[in-house]
Design a protein around this motif. Structure first.
Motif, PDB file in Angstrom:
ATOM      1  N   UNK A 169       0.710  -1.041   0.299  1.00 33.55           N
ATOM      2  CA  UNK A 169      -0.403   0.078   0.169  1.00 33.55           C
ATOM      3  C   UNK A 169       0.441   1.065  -0.087  1.00 33.55           C
ATOM      4  N   UNK A 170       0.193   2.161  -0.665  1.00 33.98           N
ATOM      5  CA  UNK A 170       1.345   3.687  -1.229  1.00 33.98           C
ATOM      6  C   UNK A 170       0.609   4.706  -0.039  1.00 33.98           C
ATOM      7  N   UNK A 171       1.088   5.407   0.484  1.00 38.19           N
ATOM      8  CA  UNK A 171       0.115   6.478   1.194  1.00 38.19           C
ATOM      9  C   UNK A 171       0.821   7.578   1.345  1.00 38.19           C
ATOM     10  N   UNK A 172       0.639   9.386   1.203  1.00 38.16           N
ATOM     11  CA  UNK A 172       0.774   9.987   1.118  1.00 38.16           C
ATOM     12  C   UNK A 172       0.559  10.790   2.291  1.00 38.16           C
ATOM     13  N   UNK A 173       1.744  11.498   3.286  1.00 37.34           N
ATOM     14  CA  UNK A 173       1.127  11.973   3.939  1.00 37.34           C
ATOM     15  C   UNK A 173       1.879  13.488   4.387  1.00 37.34           C
ATOM     16  N   UNK A 174      -0.087  14.472   4.291  1.00 37.18           N
ATOM     17  CA  UNK A 174       0.925  15.822   4.689  1.00 37.18           C
ATOM     18  C   UNK A 174       0.877  16.168   5.760  1.00 37.18           C
ATOM     19  N   UNK A 175       1.461  16.952   6.400  1.00 36.39           N
ATOM     20  CA  UNK A 175       1.270  16.977   7.447  1.00 36.39           C
ATOM     21  C   UNK A 175       2.546  17.599   8.047  1.00 36.39           C
ATOM     22  N   UNK A 176       2.156  19.227   8.132  1.00 36.19           N
ATOM     23  CA  UNK A 176       3.392  19.918   9.085  1.00 36.19           C
ATOM     24  C   UNK A 176       4.118  19.742  10.082  1.00 36.19           C
ATOM     25  N   UNK A 177       3.460  18.800  11.436  1.00 34.11           N
ATOM     26  CA  UNK A 177       3.798  18.718  12.644  1.00 34.11           C
ATOM     27  C   UNK A 177       4.397  17.096  12.348  1.00 34.11           C
ATOM     28  N   UNK A 178       5.904  17.138  12.811  1.00 31.84           N
ATOM     29  CA  UNK A 178       6.934  16.535  12.499  1.00 31.84           C
ATOM     30  C   UNK A 178       6.190  15.311  14.069  1.00 31.84           C
ATOM     31  N   UNK A 179       6.336  15.561  14.876  1.00 29.14           N
ATOM     32  CA  UNK A 179       5.470  14.476  16.205  1.00 29.14           C
ATOM     33  C   UNK A 179       4.417  13.489  15.527  1.00 29.14           C
ATOM     34  N   UNK A 180       3.442  14.116  15.117  1.00 31.85           N
ATOM     35  CA  UNK A 180       2.529  13.890  14.174  1.00 31.85           C
ATOM     36  C   UNK A 180       2.739  13.128  12.865  1.00 31.85           C
ATOM     37  N   UNK A 181       4.027  12.971  12.317  1.00 26.50           N
ATOM     38  CA  UNK A 181       4.436  12.558  11.016  1.00 26.50           C
ATOM     39  C   UNK A 181       5.311  11.184  12.054  1.00 26.50           C
ATOM     40  N   UNK A 182       5.926  11.189  12.583  1.00 24.50           N
ATOM     41  CA  UNK A 182       6.274  10.308  13.090  1.00 24.50           C
ATOM     42  C   UNK A 182       5.380   9.681  13.929  1.00 24.50           C
ATOM     43  N   UNK A 183       4.496   9.712  14.578  1.00 27.29           N
ATOM     44  CA  UNK A 183       3.198   9.204  15.494  1.00 27.29           C
ATOM     45  C   UNK A 183       2.597   8.084  14.497  1.00 27.29           C
ATOM     46  N   UNK A 184       2.317   8.875  13.319  1.00 26.12           N
ATOM     47  CA  UNK A 184       1.480   8.084  11.912  1.00 26.12           C
ATOM     48  C   UNK A 184       1.960   6.864  11.197  1.00 26.12           C
ATOM     49  N   UNK A 185       3.280   7.621  11.232  1.00 22.97           N
ATOM     50  CA  UNK A 185       4.756   6.484  10.461  1.00 22.97           C
ATOM     51  C   UNK A 185       4.276   5.319  11.295  1.00 22.97           C
ATOM     52  N   UNK A 186       4.143   4.950  12.708  1.00 24.41           N
ATOM     53  CA  UNK A 186       4.466   4.072  13.521  1.00 24.41           C
ATOM     54  C   UNK A 186       3.092   3.488  13.761  1.00 24.41           C
ATOM     55  N   UNK A 187       1.818   4.474  13.446  1.00 29.94           N
ATOM     56  CA  UNK A 187       0.270   2.985  13.539  1.00 29.94           C
ATOM     57  C   UNK A 187       0.958   2.642  11.994  1.00 29.94           C
ATOM     58  N   UNK A 188       0.942   3.217  11.087  1.00 28.48           N
ATOM     59  CA  UNK A 188       0.980   2.169   9.572  1.00 28.48           C
ATOM     60  C   UNK A 188       2.095   1.552   9.330  1.00 28.48           C
ATOM     61  N   UNK A 189       3.388   1.487   9.912  1.00 27.82           N
ATOM     62  CA  UNK A 189       4.159   0.420   9.857  1.00 27.82           C
ATOM     63  C   UNK A 189       3.464  -0.930  11.141  1.00 27.82           C
ATOM     64  N   UNK A 190       2.485  -0.065  12.126  1.00 28.35           N
ATOM     65  CA  UNK A 190       2.187  -1.379  12.923  1.00 28.35           C
ATOM     66  C   UNK A 190       0.501  -1.504  12.059  1.00 28.35           C
ATOM     67  N   UNK A 191       0.135  -0.908  11.295  1.00 27.88           N
ATOM     68  CA  UNK A 191      -1.763  -1.300  11.032  1.00 27.88           C
ATOM     69  C   UNK A 191      -0.934  -2.333   9.742  1.00 27.88           C
ATOM     70  N   UNK A 192      -0.211  -2.425   8.477  1.00 26.05           N
ATOM     71  CA  UNK A 192      -0.302  -2.997   7.468  1.00 26.05           C
ATOM     72  C   UNK A 192       1.019  -2.717   7.147  1.00 26.05           C
ATOM     73  N   UNK A 193       0.938  -3.931   6.012  1.00 25.30           N
ATOM     74  CA  UNK A 193       2.205  -5.037   6.138  1.00 25.30           C
ATOM     75  C   UNK A 193       3.197  -3.894   5.057  1.00 25.30           C
ATOM     76  N   UNK A 194       4.345  -3.995   5.436  1.00 26.12           N
ATOM     77  CA  UNK A 194       5.047  -2.685   4.603  1.00 26.12           C
ATOM     78  C   UNK A 194       4.598  -1.781   3.662  1.00 26.12           C
TER      79      UNK A 194
END
Length: 225
Positions: A1-26
């Protein structure tokens, strides 16, 4: 799955990245804090889904949605401040498929994304004609004579559900289950926005001053009147 994140807060971007790696395969994740760069990422990467924060440093999130919708029907989820009803309505009207209130949990984010992706898949089931309007299940396009209009995945799955109902009737609960996979009485206002946007597209497509979707009681009907 490909996903684009457009978010200005670096902490939230990291939070989202962790969630996506946990919830989806690669998952293939592309991120930026700028709206214009995000638009370019969508054009270049052709993602399966896009997450857009409405508060960006270089341009409004609403304008990002408008630019993406010029070239793509990729599913879009907007991030909004809690209880920001006006932002939600405007985002959905411009073509977003869903929204998520900040702050949100990682599990909630993954669930929202999976729900939108399910709708995208459901929108590709076989379509039917109605009053000369045909839904192209491959391109998510409604066609009438020599004209056509693109539908977002959410609009497409709603229109397709109407087409496959013998009585062309969908209640709020049925629409909620179709969109999110669960009945939610608190989502009625959002459903009205989806229906309003779909109705405007179909009526503009056919160039007729008649209603193709109308409400009676707790349900909507697809009919020409």
């Amino acid at each position: 799955m490909k996903i684009v994140i457009i978010e200005d807060d670096s902490d939230i971007r990291e939070f989202i990245e962790i969630a996506l790696n946990f919830g989806f395969s690669s998952p293939e994740i592309s991120m930026t804090h700028l709206g214009r760069a995000g638009i370019n990422l969508v054009k270049e990467n052709k993602p399966d889904i896009v997450l857009v924060d409405l508060g960006l440093p270089d341009m409004r999130g609403f304008d990002v949605i408008k630019e993406i919708r010029k070239d793509s029907d990729v599913p879009i989820i907007i991030e909004t401040a809690r209880n920001a009803d006006n932002d939600i309505v405007q985002g959905l009207t411009l073509g977003a498929d869903d929204y998520i209130d900040k702050p949100y949990s990682q599990m909630e984010l993954v669930a929202r994304i999976k729900a939108v992706l399910r709708r995208t898949a459901a929108a590709s089931s076989s379509g039917k004609d109605f009053e000369g309007v045909h839904y192209d299940d491959i391109k998510h396009i409604a066609q009438y004579k020599d004209r056509s209009v693109s539908l977002t995945p959410t609009e497409a799955v709603i229109f397709n559900a109407f087409l496959h109902k013998e009585d062309k009737r969908l209640s709020f609960d049925e629409l909620s289950n179709i969109i999110w996979g669960t009945a939610s009485t608190g989502a009625n206002d959002t459903i009205r926005v989806y229906i309003h946007r779909l109705r405007e597209k179909i009526e503009e497509l056919t160039e007729e001053r008649v209603s193709f979707i109308y409400r009676r009681g707790d349900a909507f009907y697809l009919t020409k009147q």
